[in-house]
Design a protein around this motif. Structure first.
Motif, PDB file in Angstrom:
ATOM      1  N   ASN A 279       0.857  -1.193   0.000  1.00 23.12           N
ATOM      2  CA  ASN A 279       0.000   0.000   0.000  1.00 23.12           C
ATOM      3  C   ASN A 279       0.890   1.239   0.000  1.00 23.12           C
ATOM      4  O   ASN A 279       2.122   1.139  -0.023  1.00 23.12           O
ATOM      5  CB  ASN A 279      -1.027  -0.013   1.152  1.00 23.12           C
TER       6      ASN A 279
ATOM      7  N   ALA B 110       1.614   3.305   2.199  1.00 21.46           N
ATOM      8  CA  ALA B 110       2.318   3.636   3.442  1.00 21.46           C
ATOM      9  C   ALA B 110       3.482   2.702   3.732  1.00 21.46           C
ATOM     10  O   ALA B 110       4.424   3.086   4.416  1.00 21.46           O
ATOM     11  CB  ALA B 110       1.335   3.620   4.618  1.00 21.46           C
TER      12      ALA B 110
ATOM     13  N   PHE C 211      -5.328   6.309  -1.733  1.00 24.35           N
ATOM     14  CA  PHE C 211      -5.031   5.083  -0.990  1.00 24.35           C
ATOM     15  C   PHE C 211      -5.416   3.843  -1.790  1.00 24.35           C
ATOM     16  O   PHE C 211      -6.496   3.766  -2.372  1.00 24.35           O
ATOM     17  CB  PHE C 211      -5.775   5.057   0.343  1.00 24.35           C
ATOM     18  N   ARG C 212      -4.522   2.895  -1.803  1.00 28.51           N
ATOM     19  CA  ARG C 212      -4.795   1.565  -2.350  1.00 28.51           C
ATOM     20  C   ARG C 212      -4.051   0.557  -1.464  1.00 28.51           C
ATOM     21  O   ARG C 212      -2.929   0.806  -1.040  1.00 28.51           O
ATOM     22  CB  ARG C 212      -4.285   1.405  -3.794  1.00 28.51           C
ATOM     23  N   GLU C 213      -4.696  -0.583  -1.204  1.00 24.53           N
ATOM     24  CA  GLU C 213      -4.001  -1.691  -0.558  1.00 24.53           C
ATOM     25  C   GLU C 213      -4.268  -2.946  -1.372  1.00 24.53           C
ATOM     26  O   GLU C 213      -5.405  -3.184  -1.793  1.00 24.53           O
ATOM     27  CB  GLU C 213      -4.464  -1.908   0.878  1.00 24.53           C
TER      28      GLU C 213
ATOM     29  N   LEU D  83      -8.236   5.993   8.582  1.00 22.03           N
ATOM     30  CA  LEU D  83      -8.085   5.134   7.417  1.00 22.03           C
ATOM     31  C   LEU D  83      -9.429   4.556   6.996  1.00 22.03           C
ATOM     32  O   LEU D  83      -9.705   4.430   5.791  1.00 22.03           O
ATOM     33  CB  LEU D  83      -7.079   4.019   7.703  1.00 22.03           C
TER      34      LEU D  83
ATOM     35  N   VAL E 165     -10.998   7.234   4.962  1.00 21.59           N
ATOM     36  CA  VAL E 165     -10.384   7.350   3.642  1.00 21.59           C
ATOM     37  C   VAL E 165     -10.883   6.244   2.714  1.00 21.59           C
ATOM     38  O   VAL E 165     -11.225   6.488   1.549  1.00 21.59           O
ATOM     39  CB  VAL E 165      -8.842   7.304   3.763  1.00 21.59           C
TER      40      VAL E 165
END
Length: 246
Positions: free
Chosen positions: A77, A79, A142-144, A193, A196
């Motif tokens: 992700n 982060a 954001f992407r995971e 989060l 988001v």
């Protein structure tokens, strides 16, 4: 702060056939001492896949390399990339794979981190025989990316589940962490989060439903006590903020 972690630190710990974890940390985020975790997979071709690499240690590198050649470094992700550069410098033949939008972050560009490939919903040929993957979207870039190791029925997440043990946290933080639903037995990501990710709630809920539908036997994630048993039910409960999944 060391009480927050899961010693022994920075060593390989077997989880299933072809699957290991490395516990490390702690890192401090928003004043919270967070344990951190890397997942190590040996692919069918014998090569090694590192998910969310933790701090570099020469001895750890040697122990992992003894399992097979390190070929893939994964930033799952936007982060979890801090330690990638150190591993990249010492594993020059490894490809670095990153979640969508990580390359665009100014901090990443300034770090000198090389990103070779961007992760998508479809697994690349490099590991399609071993791993399925699902991109969980959110707002603010954001992407995971979640990964499922079919042979061991292990789901590998990063921040989508955060399951801190109150007894490992500073006393004054414990009530706040419980209130934020970030603690065992069914921890959730921090409220910011969740907000988001909810900016893309419909797409994120669809992706979360796909993860639950995999019915994993275990769920490993970066922070806290991972789900070693009753994993599908516990995952469903931890993701209830996105919807009710059968």
């Amino acid at each position: 702060m060391s009480e927050a972690t899961y010693p022994p630190l920075d060593v390989l710990k077997p989880v299933a056939d072809g699957v290991w974890i490395v516990d490390s940390g702690p890192l401090r985020a928003l004043g919270i001492p967070l344990p951190v975790r890397m997942t190590v997979i040996r692919l069918r071709d014998g090569s090694i896949w590192l998910h969310s690499p933790t701090r570099y240690e020469p001895r750890l590198h040697r122990d992992i390399a003894a399992l097979g050649p390190i070929r893939h470094l994964v930033a799952p992700n936007i982060a979890h990339w801090t330690y990638l550069k150190a591993w990249q410098d010492r594993c020059p033949e490894a490809l670095t794979w990153a979640a969508p939008n990580l390359r665009q972050r100014g901090q990443v560009r300034r770090s000198g981190l090389r990103i070779d490939r961007v992760l998508e919903d479809r697994p690349p040929p490099d590991w399609a025989a071993d791993l399925r993957q699902t991109v969980v979207p959110g707002g603010l870039s954001f992407r995971e990316v979640g990964f499922f190791h079919g042979a061991s029925r292990t789901l590998i997440l990063t921040d989508l589940v955060l399951n801190l043990e109150p007894a490992k946290m500073p006393v004054l933080l414990r009530p706040l962490l419980r209130l934020a639903r970030m603690t065992t037995p069914h921890g959730q990501p921090p409220p910011y989060l969740r907000l988001v990710i909810k900016l893309r709630r419909r797409m994120a809920a669809d992706a979360a439903a796909q993860l639950v539908a995999l019915k994993p036997d275990r769920v490993i994630f970066a922070h806290g006590l991972w789900f070693a048993g009753d994993a599908t039910a516990r995952l469903r409960h931890s993701l209830r903020w996105l919807g009710n999944f059968n």
